[in-house]
Enzyme design. Structure first.
Site, PDB file in Angstrom:
ATOM      1  N   TYR A 181       0.954  -1.304   0.066  1.00  0.00           N
ATOM      2  CA  TYR A 181       0.082  -0.656   0.253  1.00  0.00           C
ATOM      3  C   TYR A 181       0.510   1.373  -0.018  1.00  0.00           C
ATOM      4  O   TYR A 181       0.567   2.084  -0.953  1.00  0.00           O
ATOM      5  CB  TYR A 181      -0.723   0.307   1.754  1.00  0.00           C
ATOM      6  CG  TYR A 181      -1.875   0.775   1.123  1.00  0.00           C
ATOM      7  CD1 TYR A 181      -2.616   1.422   1.063  1.00  0.00           C
ATOM      8  CD2 TYR A 181      -1.528   2.288   2.167  1.00  0.00           C
ATOM      9  CE1 TYR A 181      -3.668   2.870   0.394  1.00  0.00           C
ATOM     10  CE2 TYR A 181      -2.653   3.459   2.532  1.00  0.00           C
ATOM     11  CZ  TYR A 181      -3.719   3.190   1.494  1.00  0.00           C
ATOM     12  OH  TYR A 181      -4.447   4.818   1.393  1.00  0.00           O
ATOM     13  N   LYS A 185       1.135   3.887  -2.233  1.00  0.00           N
ATOM     14  CA  LYS A 185       1.115   5.481  -2.677  1.00  0.00           C
ATOM     15  C   LYS A 185       2.304   6.214  -3.251  1.00  0.00           C
ATOM     16  O   LYS A 185       2.221   7.561  -3.700  1.00  0.00           O
ATOM     17  CB  LYS A 185       0.845   5.397  -0.967  1.00  0.00           C
ATOM     18  CG  LYS A 185      -0.571   4.992  -1.302  1.00  0.00           C
ATOM     19  CD  LYS A 185      -2.105   5.898  -1.964  1.00  0.00           C
ATOM     20  CE  LYS A 185      -3.151   5.583  -1.098  1.00  0.00           C
ATOM     21  NZ  LYS A 185      -4.297   6.046  -2.045  1.00  0.00           N
TER      22      LYS A 185
HETATM   23  N1  LIG Z   1     -10.224   6.482   4.762  1.00  0.00           N
HETATM   24  C1  LIG Z   1      -8.645   6.630   5.261  1.00  0.00           C
HETATM   25  O1  LIG Z   1      -8.647   7.003   6.547  1.00  0.00           O
HETATM   26  C2  LIG Z   1      -8.098   7.124   4.240  1.00  0.00           C
HETATM   27  C3  LIG Z   1      -6.686   7.285   5.074  1.00  0.00           C
HETATM   28  C4  LIG Z   1      -5.050   7.760   4.051  1.00  0.00           C
HETATM   29  C5  LIG Z   1      -5.995   7.687   2.825  1.00  0.00           C
HETATM   30  N2  LIG Z   1      -7.081   7.524   2.152  1.00  0.00           N
HETATM   31  C6  LIG Z   1      -7.161   6.992   0.444  1.00  0.00           C
HETATM   32  O2  LIG Z   1      -8.032   7.791   0.044  1.00  0.00           O
HETATM   33  C7  LIG Z   1      -8.567   7.698  -0.730  1.00  0.00           C
HETATM   34  C8  LIG Z   1     -10.825   7.048  -0.525  1.00  0.00           C
HETATM   35  O3  LIG Z   1     -10.708   5.558   0.567  1.00  0.00           O
HETATM   36  P1  LIG Z   1     -11.548   5.971   1.361  1.00  0.00           P
HETATM   37  O4  LIG Z   1     -11.610   5.757   2.621  1.00  0.00           O
HETATM   38  O5  LIG Z   1     -12.530   6.701   0.647  1.00  0.00           O
HETATM   39  O6  LIG Z   1     -12.326   4.122   1.032  1.00  0.00           O
HETATM   40  P2  LIG Z   1     -13.207   3.104   0.634  1.00  0.00           P
HETATM   41  O7  LIG Z   1     -13.779   2.817   0.047  1.00  0.00           O
HETATM   42  O8  LIG Z   1     -14.570   3.950   1.239  1.00  0.00           O
HETATM   43  O9  LIG Z   1     -13.548   4.117  -1.321  1.00  0.00           O
HETATM   44  C9  LIG Z   1     -12.586   3.764  -2.182  1.00  0.00           C
HETATM   45  C10 LIG Z   1     -13.691   3.982  -3.330  1.00  0.00           C
HETATM   46  O10 LIG Z   1     -13.140   3.593  -4.696  1.00  0.00           O
HETATM   47  C11 LIG Z   1     -14.103   2.484  -5.152  1.00  0.00           C
HETATM   48  N3  LIG Z   1     -12.284   1.799  -5.944  1.00  0.00           N
HETATM   49  C12 LIG Z   1     -12.212   0.751  -5.529  1.00  0.00           C
HETATM   50  N4  LIG Z   1     -11.086   0.208  -6.604  1.00  0.00           N
HETATM   51  C13 LIG Z   1     -11.205   0.986  -7.696  1.00  0.00           C
HETATM   52  C14 LIG Z   1     -10.974   1.062  -8.871  1.00  0.00           C
HETATM   53  N5  LIG Z   1      -9.709   0.155  -9.412  1.00  0.00           N
HETATM   54  N6  LIG Z   1     -11.647   1.693  -9.978  1.00  0.00           N
HETATM   55  C15 LIG Z   1     -12.461   2.514  -9.251  1.00  0.00           C
HETATM   56  N7  LIG Z   1     -12.865   2.838  -8.634  1.00  0.00           N
HETATM   57  C16 LIG Z   1     -11.781   1.863  -7.467  1.00  0.00           C
HETATM   58  C17 LIG Z   1     -14.648   1.655  -4.087  1.00  0.00           C
HETATM   59  O11 LIG Z   1     -15.579   1.179  -4.921  1.00  0.00           O
HETATM   60  C18 LIG Z   1     -14.755   2.775  -3.553  1.00  0.00           C
HETATM   61  O12 LIG Z   1     -16.059   3.861  -3.838  1.00  0.00           O
HETATM   62  C19 LIG Z   1      -8.116   6.422  -1.127  1.00  0.00           C
HETATM   63  O13 LIG Z   1      -6.556   6.168  -1.937  1.00  0.00           O
HETATM   64  C20 LIG Z   1      -7.538   6.370  -0.149  1.00  0.00           C
HETATM   65  O14 LIG Z   1      -6.309   5.457   0.022  1.00  0.00           O
HETATM   66  C21 LIG Z   1      -8.006   6.749   2.831  1.00  0.00           C
END
Ligand SMILES: NC(=O)c1ccc[n+]([C@@H]2O[C@H](COP(=O)([O-])OP(=O)(O)OC[C@H]3O[C@@H](n4cnc5c(N)ncnc54)[C@H](O)[C@@H]3O)[C@@H](O)[C@H]2O)c1
Length: 290
Positions: A181, A185
């Site tokens: 992961y 990133k």
């Molecule tokens: N929530 C956190 O604490 C957190 C922390 C750091 C980074 N992030 C980053 O934020 C971003 C959003 O994360 P989130 O927490 O909202 O996650 P989430 O899982 O709630 O939402 C992610 C969305 O991306 C979609 N997705 C996944 N793979 C895909 C693909 N190959 N093609 C199209 N859509 C796809 C999923 O279906 C989902 O709707 C991500 O890049 C994640 O790595 C989140």
């Protein structure tokens, strides 16, 4: 009316979580939004925003699939007559360790890297020529606070009494189950710096949002969808993160560029003073009007 009114944006991974919050925030600013997701709920998000009066189009597809990206970007460009903002948000997490079996790891590698790194790469390549033709734009990659834990390796975060991390700085990166992961990133830094430098003359800014624990499906899945309440209470809200995105975009072409913006638990979810670039000098980020 803000300077974002009438702009056109693409937000990936917008069926839920942060992506949905970004799409909602942009639509509230009068931005036409093209959203995509592998989940068909992306169409429900489009209907919800349309009912609020927004201009929205939705596509179901995989950001790691070049044919899908080409089709979506071409259709969004045709529908909206340009793309001004790209939010590379779609992301996936699954645990992986340095001593994992190779066969398992190949599947893990494609699962994470194809979404978290190849997706932003494909969308960048498809959208950048459109932005150049349109005279500028903003690319925002959604990364993680693992890249900027306590400011490292760029600077040392000023400590706040609300910081839960004891004697910061923590070592940069996530835990020991995060190697793939984090690598996917961290790869975004290649696009952040490479694109920011080469696209500044075209009026295109490139930034990344690096958040810590933010309430979402992904984060709840770490806790098998039954997180302890005190943990949930400490998490940041997707809406606050989306509000910070809007502030960043409202800065316009002379705003900050090539930055990993750190939003970590225990600090306000707000853009901080621009960090001094250690590795890029301001002259390399000169664009029109800067
Ligand atoms: N929530 C956190 O604490 C957190 C922390 C750091 C980074 N992030 C980053 O934020 C971003 C959003 O994360 P989130 O927490 O909202 O996650 P989430 O899982 O709630 O939402 C992610 C969305 O991306 C979609 N997705 C996944 N793979 C895909 C693909 N190959 N093609 C199209 N859509 C796809 C999923 O279906 C989902 O709707 C991500 O890049 C994640 O790595 C989140």
């Amino acid at each position: 009316m803000t300077i974002l009114q009438g702009k056109k944006a693409i937000v990936t991974g917008a069926a839920m979580g942060l992506g949905k919050a970004y799409a909602e925030a942009l639509a509230s600013e009068g931005v036409a939004v093209a959203i995509c997701d592998v989940r068909d709920e992306v169409h429900e998000v489009a209907m919800m925003l349309t009912r609020r009066g927004a201009t929205v189009r939705a596509w179901q597809g995989d950001v790691g699939d070049a044919a899908f990206v080409r089709r979506m970007v071409d259709e969004a460009d045709a529908a909206f007559d340009g793309v001004d903002i790209l939010v590379n948000n779609a992301g996936v997490w699954r645990g992986s360790r340095a001593d994992d079996d190779l066969d398992k790891s190949i599947d893990d590698y494609h699962f994470r890297v194809d979404t978290n790194l190849k997706g932003p790469f494909l969308f960048g390549r498809a959208v950048i020529p459109i932005m150049i033709e349109g005279g500028g734009g903003d690319i925002v990659n959604i990364a993680t606070d693992h890249m900027v834990t306590c400011g490292t390796p760029y600077f040392r975060c000023p400590k706040l009494p609300t910081c839960p991390w004891g004697d910061a700085p923590r070592p940069t990166g996530g835990g020991d189950g995060m190697d793939l992961y984090d690598a996917s990133k961290w790869g975004l830094n290649g696009f952040l710096y490479g694109w920011a430098k080469s696209l500044a003359p075209h009026g295109i800014r490139v930034n990344a949002l690096c958040m810590g624990a933010t309430d979402s499906h992904m984060l709840r899945s770490f806790h098998r969808f039954d997180p302890p309440q005190e943990e949930v209470d400490s998490w940041m809200k997707a809406e606050d993160n989306a509000a910070a995105l809007i502030v960043l975009l409202q800065e316009g072409p002379t705003g900050r560029n090539a930055q990993n913006h750190n939003f970590c638990v225990g600090r306000p979810v707000a853009l901080e003073e621009p960090a001094e670039h250690l590795y890029i000098i301001a002259e390399q980020l000169r664009g029109p009007g800067r």
